[in-house]
Motif scaffolding. Structure first.
Motif, PDB file in Angstrom:
ATOM      1  N   UNK A 161       0.959   7.287  -3.480  1.00  0.00           N
ATOM      2  CA  UNK A 161      -0.121   7.157  -2.520  1.00  0.00           C
ATOM      3  C   UNK A 161      -0.347   5.735  -2.063  1.00  0.00           C
ATOM      4  N   UNK A 162      -1.266   5.619  -1.118  1.00  0.00           N
ATOM      5  CA  UNK A 162      -1.673   4.342  -0.556  1.00  0.00           C
ATOM      6  C   UNK A 162      -3.139   4.094  -0.865  1.00  0.00           C
TER       7      UNK A 162
ATOM      8  N   UNK B  20      -7.460  -4.701   5.409  1.00  0.00           N
ATOM      9  CA  UNK B  20      -7.486  -4.702   3.944  1.00  0.00           C
ATOM     10  C   UNK B  20      -6.090  -5.038   3.449  1.00  0.00           C
ATOM     11  N   UNK B  21      -5.992  -5.251   2.155  1.00  0.00           N
ATOM     12  CA  UNK B  21      -4.675  -5.276   1.521  1.00  0.00           C
ATOM     13  C   UNK B  21      -4.352  -3.847   1.115  1.00  0.00           C
ATOM     14  N   UNK B  22      -3.192  -3.384   1.512  1.00  0.00           N
ATOM     15  CA  UNK B  22      -2.777  -2.023   1.232  1.00  0.00           C
ATOM     16  C   UNK B  22      -1.740  -2.022   0.110  1.00  0.00           C
TER      17      UNK B  22
ATOM     18  N   UNK C 214      -0.880  -7.159   3.363  1.00  0.00           N
ATOM     19  CA  UNK C 214      -2.126  -7.274   4.101  1.00  0.00           C
ATOM     20  C   UNK C 214      -2.026  -6.698   5.506  1.00  0.00           C
ATOM     21  N   UNK C 215      -3.091  -6.043   5.897  1.00  0.00           N
ATOM     22  CA  UNK C 215      -3.234  -5.527   7.256  1.00  0.00           C
ATOM     23  C   UNK C 215      -4.498  -6.148   7.842  1.00  0.00           C
TER      24      UNK C 215
END
Length: 125
Positions: free
Chosen positions: A34-35, A91-93, A120-121
């Protein structure tokens, strides 16, 4: 064990990104994956998860209809297609492997064994 995320970056609001996660060192198809994300000053949040057996996807409510999770067991890879990104998706994913399942109504629970270091996004105006 390694989980290496890629594909993050800077994107304008309303845009799209596709995250990838390359897994190694464990039997990928024996794990749900998952993420997850963590925004500055906030706790970690489960974004999406896909089960090991039937590949059933689960999503947190805020991303339903915009994000699509997928896995390719032949490549030991996990993906997250993110569309129509608003600022609050910044966020950082992280990708993770372990166990996840779904509650009636579509939310999911999880217990993850392995974690990546994150990508990071940043969604900008």
């Amino acid at each position: 064990v390694q989980l290496v995320e890629s594909g993050g970056g800077l994107v304008q609001a309303g845009g799209s990104l596709r995250l990838s996660c390359a897994a190694s060192g464990f039997t990928f198809d024996e794990y749900s994956v998952g993420w997850f994300r963590q925004a500055p000053g906030k706790g970690r949040e489960g974004v999406s998860c896909i089960t090991k057996n039937d590949g059933r996807p689960y999503y947190t409510d805020s991303v339903k209809g915009r994000f699509t999770i997928s896995r390719d067991n032949s490549k030991n890879a996990l993906y997250l297609q993110m569309n129509s990104l608003p600022l609050e998706d910044s966020a950082v994913y992280y990708c993770a492997a372990g166990f996840c399942g779904g509650h009636p109504g579509g939310t999911f629970y999880y217990a993850m064994d392995y974690w990546g270091t994150g990508t990071p996004v940043t969604v900008s105006t």
